[in-house]
Scaffold this active site. Sequence first.
Site, PDB file in Angstrom:
ATOM      1  N   SER A  51       0.859  -1.186   0.000  1.00  0.00           N
ATOM      2  CA  SER A  51       0.000   0.000   0.000  1.00  0.00           C
ATOM      3  C   SER A  51       0.890   1.230   0.000  1.00  0.00           C
ATOM      4  O   SER A  51       2.060   1.163   0.417  1.00  0.00           O
ATOM      5  CB  SER A  51      -0.888   0.001   1.249  1.00  0.00           C
ATOM      6  OG  SER A  51      -1.516   1.269   1.430  1.00  0.00           O
ATOM      7  N   TYR A 105      -1.760  -0.473  10.507  1.00  0.00           N
ATOM      8  CA  TYR A 105      -1.788  -0.738   9.071  1.00  0.00           C
ATOM      9  C   TYR A 105      -0.477  -0.327   8.408  1.00  0.00           C
ATOM     10  O   TYR A 105       0.107  -1.081   7.622  1.00  0.00           O
ATOM     11  CB  TYR A 105      -2.958   0.004   8.437  1.00  0.00           C
ATOM     12  CG  TYR A 105      -3.222  -0.366   7.000  1.00  0.00           C
ATOM     13  CD1 TYR A 105      -3.816  -1.577   6.669  1.00  0.00           C
ATOM     14  CD2 TYR A 105      -2.887   0.504   5.958  1.00  0.00           C
ATOM     15  CE1 TYR A 105      -4.062  -1.915   5.345  1.00  0.00           C
ATOM     16  CE2 TYR A 105      -3.129   0.179   4.639  1.00  0.00           C
ATOM     17  CZ  TYR A 105      -3.724  -1.032   4.335  1.00  0.00           C
ATOM     18  OH  TYR A 105      -3.971  -1.366   3.032  1.00  0.00           O
TER      19      TYR A 105
END
Length: 267
Positions: free
Chosen positions: A154, A168
Amino acid sequence: MSDDFLKNPVSLFDVKGKVAIVTGASGAFGALSAKVLAGAGANVVLAASKEDELKKVAAECEALGGKAAVIALRPSSEANCDKIVQTAVDKFGGVDILVVASGLNKVSKIVDQKVEDFLDVMDANVSQSWLMARAAGRQMLKQGRGGKVILTSSARGLLGHPAGYSAYCASKSAVDGITKALGCEWGETGITVNALGPTVFRSPLTAWMYEDTERAQTVRKGFLSRVPKGRLGEPSDLAGPLLFLASKASDFYTGHILYADGGYTAG
């Protein structure tokens, strides 16, 4: 080196007849990955926890011309990962491509986040990526014909976020580390290991950002001020990079994170 590929450069992206495992195959990116590969002629093994949703994706894959098998397991243990790989071997004779599209995010400011939530995110994104790469890699090494491992990173593996993304961001940075380490470890085996790093793209979870509501417009305006392409991502924006990483075209590309982000990480 032969330059026969120049007679048909598109053949570099051919995955017809290859066997691909996709974990998280009922999610937005997993389902897209499965359908892209099936549409390109690959045989796909779809893994996730909900069998009914997997069967829907499998039907869509077969309608696109690929063959599909489902196994209702998450890559949450060594035994599960081994069973997923064995399904590919039993159904289609081996494993050529692995796409780890399973993952999790639990958004919370660090002072409020429960330790177990942090550990859940790390398990889903890091441990399960490692376990699945390990299981598929063993089979690829046994076969001796190389392979393609594609993990899901990501933009948040490279950049922080103020809205409670400590778990995350840490997990995606770890995925990047696994990608680079395995790219080095398996460099001479013919197995490439790369990660696809998207930013926001259209999915059921992000559909609200594409709407014309006041909230969506405000959030979108702030986000797009940092995206050189000036728009949010669409599923088709991930299809090309995925096919590149899954095919012969990326044979000299390993240990990298390919950002599909409209230039977001360049700014």
